[in-house]
Scaffold this motif. Structure first.
Motif: not given
Length: 368
Positions: A161, A164-166, A198, A214, A216, A220, A241, A364, A366
């Motif tokens: 978790f 997770i990021r763009t 994702a 991943v 926005p 996920v 996300y 989560v 952004h």
């Protein structure tokens, strides 16, 4: 104790001996684990004589130093292993007519070579159903190991978790999970390939992690597990996300309701198919029945998938000590997928899960 039960089964079923070829089964009976690769690894169990492990010479000392306190017979790569097996069997018994084998594991090639040493023997009896039922009921010691594996899965979710990021790839997140399990928890083996999916990829339940990134406002899905002292974990969570859409939240909440209802219904006396129906009926009534495309659950223990199958058509009555997953899913092609999964054990009055990661929909924020 389990070997005693197997020997009693041999006597009761008119078998003289069993050739156990599955490394997981061998570990279950002996406490010794190894991966033989192309070499021969077997446990020979006789109805009225001492059993022995047969393995490559390079593993003999390791086997002798393990929990196994019986005989260990080794062979060199230059030797004929089947001839050595036959010689050692005949030293122990003259009764070699009826053999029980693991039909779902023994290869045709190995069967033919074994039969070549015992041309007048019968190899028609399958020991696998007996072993499945023997492994169905977990001991307190086994349950403790399954709980340990579950705790490692909970740790893995937190790592995932947080990763997770763009723009990050599914494979990158999965790799971070596996790496942190190794360096922080000492986990050297996952129970299966860590899955991160994702967006629309999550609508394909067994698609492994890809180079998909991943983005926005996607869901996920995580599906992961570890091996802890020889026992597996298997758990799934789905997170949002960024703020989920109404549709994303709807399918998540339907799936969460179905999973919770099944967990509450799991107790001694209910059948496997009845438990499957508890979750399936909720998803169907919500209009998503066609998107729940697999069984509700599977057994777990030394294998990540084992007996029993929690599925329509299985009238097995669930009993205390049985361990399995409860994992309803909703998979809408081209849109999203949701699965929430916990493995656990049937207790005298309910079901106790091995994983405890929160199942309220996690959002989560952004991150770039």
């Amino acid at each position: 104790m389990n070997l005693d039960k197997l020997q009693q089964w041999l006597q009761d079923s008119n078998n003289d001996l069993a050739y156990i070829s599955n490394p997981i089964t061998i570990s279950y009976f002996t406490g010794y684990s190894m991966e033989p690769h192309e070499r021969i690894f077997a446990l020979i169990v006789l109805k009225d004589a001492e059993p022995f492990i047969f393995c490559p010479a390079l593993n003999v000392e390791e086997a002798k130093a393990s929990a196994w306190d019986g005989d260990v017979i080794g062979y060199l790569d230059s030797e004929n292993p089947w001839n050595i097996i036959a010689t050692n069997v005949k030293k122990r018994t003259h009764d070699t007519h009826n053999w029980a084998i693991e039909k779902d594991d023994l290869s045709v090639a190995h069967y033919q070579l074994l039969r070549g040493e015992f041309p007048n023997a019968s190899f028609t009896n399958d020991v696998s159903p007996f072993i499945e039922k023997l492994r169905l009921y977990k001991t307190p010691e086994e349950i403790k190991k399954l709980q340990g594996a579950g705790a490692e899965a909970d740790f893995a979710f937190k790592i995932g978790f947080d990763a997770i990021r763009t723009g990050v790839t599914e494979r990158s997140i999965a790799g971070q999970i596996d790496y942190q399990l190794k360096i922080q928890k000492g986990v050297m083996h996952e129970s299966f390939e860590t899955i991160v999916q994702a967006g629309k990829n999550a609508a394909n339940p067994h698609l492994g992690p890809t180079m998909n990134t991943v983005q926005p406002n996607e869901l996920v899905l995580f599906d992961l597990g570890t091996m802890h002292d020889g026992y597996a974990s298997d758990s799934s969570r789905t997170v949002a996300y960024g703020e989920p859409t109404a549709k994303q939240r709807e399918i998540y909440e339907v799936d969460r309701e179905a999973q919770q209802a099944a967990i509450e219904a799991a107790k001694p006396g209910i059948t496997a198919e009845e438990l499957d129906s508890v979750a399936r009926d909720i998803i169907t009534k919500a209009g998503y029945g066609e998107y729940f495309i697999h069984r509700l659950g599977h057994g777990i223990g030394k294998n990540v998938h084992e007996y029993p199958s929690i599925v329509q058509g299985n009238d097995l009555v669930l009993e205390e000590g049985m361990c399995f997953s409860i994992e309803p899913g909703i998979y809408i092609p081209g849109f999203a997928g949701v699965r929430i999964e916990d493995c656990g054990v049937v207790t005298k009055d309910g079901f106790e899960t091995f994983t405890h990661t929160d199942k309220d929909l996690k959002v989560v924020p952004h991150k770039d």
